[in-house]
Write a protein that holds these residues in place. Structure first.
Motif, PDB file in Angstrom:
ATOM      1  N   VAL A   5      42.679  49.151  45.769  1.00 17.86           N
ATOM      2  CA  VAL A   5      42.413  48.167  44.721  1.00 17.86           C
ATOM      3  C   VAL A   5      43.659  48.064  43.851  1.00 17.86           C
ATOM      4  CG1 VAL A   5      41.014  47.587  42.710  1.00 17.86           C
ATOM      5  CG2 VAL A   5      39.936  48.635  44.720  1.00 17.86           C
ATOM      6  N   LEU A   6      44.331  46.921  43.901  1.00 21.03           N
ATOM      7  CA  LEU A   6      45.487  46.705  43.034  1.00 21.03           C
ATOM      8  C   LEU A   6      45.032  46.294  41.644  1.00 21.03           C
ATOM      9  CD1 LEU A   6      48.030  44.784  45.314  1.00 21.03           C
ATOM     10  CD2 LEU A   6      47.614  47.244  45.121  1.00 21.03           C
ATOM     11  N   GLY A   7      44.089  45.355  41.594  1.00 22.37           N
ATOM     12  CA  GLY A   7      43.574  44.869  40.325  1.00 22.37           C
ATOM     13  C   GLY A   7      42.072  44.718  40.398  1.00 22.37           C
ATOM     14  N   SER A   8      41.366  45.128  39.340  1.00 23.25           N
ATOM     15  CA  SER A   8      39.906  45.125  39.365  1.00 23.25           C
ATOM     16  C   SER A   8      39.292  44.222  38.303  1.00 23.25           C
ATOM     17  CB  SER A   8      39.382  46.553  39.187  1.00 23.25           C
ATOM     18  OG  SER A   8      39.958  47.174  38.046  1.00 23.25           O
ATOM     19  N   SER A   9      40.134  43.544  37.507  1.00 25.37           N
ATOM     20  CA  SER A   9      39.620  42.685  36.442  1.00 25.37           C
ATOM     21  C   SER A   9      39.501  41.243  36.915  1.00 25.37           C
ATOM     22  CB  SER A   9      40.556  42.750  35.232  1.00 25.37           C
ATOM     23  OG  SER A   9      40.133  41.884  34.207  1.00 25.37           O
ATOM     24  N   ALA A  10      38.704  40.483  36.179  1.00 29.02           N
ATOM     25  CA  ALA A  10      38.649  39.035  36.407  1.00 29.02           C
ATOM     26  C   ALA A  10      39.894  38.388  35.817  1.00 29.02           C
ATOM     27  CB  ALA A  10      37.382  38.467  35.773  1.00 29.02           C
ATOM     28  N   GLY A  11      39.984  37.066  35.918  1.00 30.25           N
ATOM     29  CA  GLY A  11      41.125  36.329  35.396  1.00 30.25           C
ATOM     30  C   GLY A  11      41.371  36.627  33.924  1.00 30.25           C
ATOM     31  N   GLY A  12      42.633  36.856  33.570  1.00 31.39           N
ATOM     32  CA  GLY A  12      42.979  37.200  32.196  1.00 31.39           C
ATOM     33  C   GLY A  12      43.242  38.675  32.009  1.00 31.39           C
ATOM     34  N   ARG A  37      42.882  47.039  32.892  1.00 30.64           N
ATOM     35  CA  ARG A  37      42.867  46.632  34.286  1.00 30.64           C
ATOM     36  C   ARG A  37      43.692  45.372  34.471  1.00 30.64           C
ATOM     37  NH1 ARG A  37      38.200  49.520  33.612  1.00 30.64           N
ATOM     38  NH2 ARG A  37      37.141  50.347  35.487  1.00 30.64           N
ATOM     39  N   THR A  38      44.310  45.245  35.654  1.00 31.16           N
ATOM     40  CA  THR A  38      45.002  44.008  36.009  1.00 31.16           C
ATOM     41  C   THR A  38      44.057  43.118  36.815  1.00 31.16           C
ATOM     42  OG1 THR A  38      45.935  45.022  38.009  1.00 31.16           O
ATOM     43  CG2 THR A  38      47.257  45.130  35.985  1.00 31.16           C
ATOM     44  N   GLN A  39      44.530  41.918  37.131  1.00 25.80           N
ATOM     45  CA  GLN A  39      43.659  40.908  37.725  1.00 25.80           C
ATOM     46  C   GLN A  39      43.434  41.145  39.218  1.00 25.80           C
ATOM     47  OE1 GLN A  39      44.570  36.841  35.725  1.00 25.80           O
ATOM     48  NE2 GLN A  39      46.271  38.172  35.182  1.00 25.80           N
ATOM     49  N   SER A  40      42.248  40.753  39.654  1.00 22.82           N
ATOM     50  CA  SER A  40      41.647  41.110  40.928  1.00 22.82           C
ATOM     51  C   SER A  40      42.537  40.882  42.152  1.00 22.82           C
ATOM     52  CB  SER A  40      40.354  40.307  41.089  1.00 22.82           C
ATOM     53  OG  SER A  40      39.781  40.528  42.346  1.00 22.82           O
ATOM     54  N   SER A  41      42.708  41.966  42.930  1.00 27.12           N
ATOM     55  CA  SER A  41      43.474  41.901  44.171  1.00 27.12           C
ATOM     56  C   SER A  41      43.319  43.215  44.910  1.00 27.12           C
ATOM     57  CB  SER A  41      44.961  41.649  43.863  1.00 27.12           C
ATOM     58  OG  SER A  41      45.729  41.634  45.043  1.00 27.12           O
ATOM     59  N   ILE A  42      43.351  43.175  46.242  1.00 29.44           N
ATOM     60  CA  ILE A  42      43.354  44.400  47.041  1.00 29.44           C
ATOM     61  C   ILE A  42      44.424  44.293  48.122  1.00 29.44           C
ATOM     62  CG2 ILE A  42      40.877  44.778  46.671  1.00 29.44           C
ATOM     63  CD1 ILE A  42      40.437  43.940  49.633  1.00 29.44           C
ATOM     64  N   VAL A  43      44.758  45.438  48.722  1.00 30.05           N
ATOM     65  CA  VAL A  43      45.562  45.442  49.949  1.00 30.05           C
ATOM     66  C   VAL A  43      44.781  46.205  51.016  1.00 30.05           C
ATOM     67  CG1 VAL A  43      47.869  45.150  48.979  1.00 30.05           C
ATOM     68  CG2 VAL A  43      46.887  47.448  49.120  1.00 30.05           C
ATOM     69  N   LEU A 217      31.179  49.645  53.033  1.00 29.38           N
ATOM     70  CA  LEU A 217      31.773  49.548  51.702  1.00 29.38           C
ATOM     71  C   LEU A 217      31.588  48.123  51.209  1.00 29.38           C
ATOM     72  CD1 LEU A 217      33.632  50.416  49.320  1.00 29.38           C
ATOM     73  CD2 LEU A 217      35.583  49.772  50.770  1.00 29.38           C
ATOM     74  N   LEU A 218      31.018  47.998  50.018  1.00 30.35           N
ATOM     75  CA  LEU A 218      30.835  46.688  49.398  1.00 30.35           C
ATOM     76  C   LEU A 218      31.703  46.606  48.152  1.00 30.35           C
ATOM     77  CD1 LEU A 218      26.957  46.591  49.678  1.00 30.35           C
ATOM     78  CD2 LEU A 218      28.468  44.902  50.726  1.00 30.35           C
ATOM     79  N   LEU A 219      32.594  45.630  48.106  1.00 31.48           N
ATOM     80  CA  LEU A 219      33.399  45.332  46.925  1.00 31.48           C
ATOM     81  C   LEU A 219      33.007  43.922  46.498  1.00 31.48           C
ATOM     82  CD1 LEU A 219      36.826  46.689  48.197  1.00 31.48           C
ATOM     83  CD2 LEU A 219      35.621  47.565  46.198  1.00 31.48           C
ATOM     84  N   VAL A 220      32.087  43.838  45.539  1.00 31.11           N
ATOM     85  CA  VAL A 220      31.477  42.538  45.250  1.00 31.11           C
ATOM     86  C   VAL A 220      31.535  42.196  43.765  1.00 31.11           C
ATOM     87  CG1 VAL A 220      29.960  42.519  47.270  1.00 31.11           C
ATOM     88  CG2 VAL A 220      29.198  43.652  45.168  1.00 31.11           C
ATOM     89  N   ASP A 221      31.276  40.931  43.506  1.00 35.39           N
ATOM     90  CA  ASP A 221      31.396  40.301  42.192  1.00 35.39           C
ATOM     91  C   ASP A 221      30.734  41.107  41.070  1.00 35.39           C
ATOM     92  OD1 ASP A 221      31.364  38.531  40.015  1.00 35.39           O
ATOM     93  OD2 ASP A 221      31.141  36.786  41.309  1.00 35.39           O
ATOM     94  N   GLY A 222      31.553  41.543  40.124  1.00 34.12           N
ATOM     95  CA  GLY A 222      31.053  42.267  38.964  1.00 34.12           C
ATOM     96  C   GLY A 222      31.428  41.598  37.659  1.00 34.12           C
ATOM     97  N   THR A 223      31.586  40.274  37.683  1.00 29.53           N
ATOM     98  CA  THR A 223      32.164  39.558  36.547  1.00 29.53           C
ATOM     99  C   THR A 223      31.393  39.771  35.250  1.00 29.53           C
ATOM    100  OG1 THR A 223      32.949  37.884  38.107  1.00 29.53           O
ATOM    101  CG2 THR A 223      33.031  37.319  35.771  1.00 29.53           C
ATOM    102  N   CYS A 224      30.124  39.427  35.227  1.00 28.54           N
ATOM    103  CA  CYS A 224      29.345  39.446  33.978  1.00 28.54           C
ATOM    104  C   CYS A 224      28.096  40.307  34.091  1.00 28.54           C
ATOM    105  CB  CYS A 224      28.937  38.021  33.588  1.00 28.54           C
ATOM    106  SG  CYS A 224      30.321  36.957  33.118  1.00 28.54           S
TER     107      CYS A 224
END
Length: 306
Positions: A5-12, A37-43, A217-224
């Motif tokens: 996980v490079l970034g785990s936050s939403a936009g902003g 946290r930085t903005q959402s991205s994985i490798v 493994l589930l990496l799913v929407d955790g925005t709100c």
């Protein structure tokens, strides 16, 4: 198969540069137990040296600096990022492409047809990059055909269309098309293990649920946390659903969805977390609720191996 996980936050990001909500103000002042946290991205990688970057966030340079494996220094100009796949054309998932312009070979870029159209018109990143490194375009199918990427030997990628809207700058913003947003299943062909990644998930359709039920493994929407979170804080007039995200709480919310998945050993992780979401508070009651349901909260640098 390795996932970082490079970034785990939403936009902003978190804290967001112009936000003074309880979370952002608290983490700046050090009065809240929370981690930036930085903005959402994985490798995703297979050999430990070559990586597929999934979504190129505006924070990509900081993310590369934080992960030495993405700068292996095998020659004078080098990168561990062998290719990029963007799941949509949203600004927080594609702006980082511009930061990769110093490559000395064309950037291998994997997109659906409609995302490629957006990146060639409404937000013409591909045209801009043509004046620098250039782009080597590859199509991402989502009709059941599997995708393989040379740098990911032994990993199969299965894309599926998600219900969503294109970005505001898209020529077809008001006429959503399949492929505007996709979910991804990564399958290790040796172990058979599967990871499902969907940072923007507004509706749990049958084909989405089927992919989630197969995943280890589930990496799913955790925005709100709640659907009206942004409205209650006076920060927006839009609900989570209006923005294409499924809230964690309430009937049919993400907690309820994840509770219905009882696959032995599956890890359930929320990612793409908005700066307003109370689950960012590590000792808060919302975190305790998630723990009771066996749900984790993604953080930058989190690593998985399947």
């Amino acid at each position: 198969m390795k996932i970082r996980v490079l970034g785990s936050s939403a936009g902003g990001g978190f804290p967001q540069w112009n936000c003074n909500c309880r979370n952002c103000d608290g983490v700046r002042r050090g009065t809240l137990k929370a981690t930036p946290r930085t903005q959402s991205s994985i490798v995703v990688g297979a050999n430990g040296e070559d990586w597929l970057l999934v979504n190129a966030s505006p924070d990509i340079l900081a993310q590369i600096a934080a992960h030495p494996e993405l700068q292996p220094a095998r020659r004078a100009r080098d990168s561990g990022i062998a290719a990029v796949l963007t799941m949509d054309a949203q600004i927080d998932h594609v702006t980082g492409l511009l930061m990769l312009r110093e490559r000395d070979t064309p950037l291998p870029l994997y997109t659906t047809d409609v995302v490629w159209q957006d990146l060639s018109s409404g937000f013409p990143v591909t045209s801009i990059l043509s004046h620098y490194c250039g782009v080597e375009r590859h199509r991402v199918p989502f009709d059941g055909e599997a995708l393989t990427i040379p740098a990911l030997a032994g990993v199969r990628i299965e894309a599926l269309a998600l219900s969503s809207k294109a970005p505001p700058y898209s020529p077809h913003r008001e006429a959503p098309q399949p492929g505007d947003n996709i979910g991804l299943s990564f399958v290790d062909t040796h172990s058979g293990k599967r990871a499902f990644y969907a940072p923007g998930l507004g509706a749990i359709e049958p084909h989405v649920m089927a992919a989630m039920r197969q995943a280890d493994l589930l990496l799913v929407d955790g925005t709100c946390w709640t659907n009206d979170e942004m409205i209650q804080l006076g920060l927006s007039g839009k609900t989570a659903a209006d923005m294409g995200h499924l809230a964690q709480t309430g009937a049919g919310g993400m907690i309820e969805v994840l509770d219905s998945i009882d696959r032995p050993g599956v890890r359930k992780v929320l990612i793409h977390i908005n700066n307003t979401n109370p689950i960012l508070v590590e000792d808060g009651p919302e975190r305790r609720v998630l723990a009771e349901h066996g749900i984790e909260v993604a953080r930058d640098g989190m690593a998985f191996e399947l």
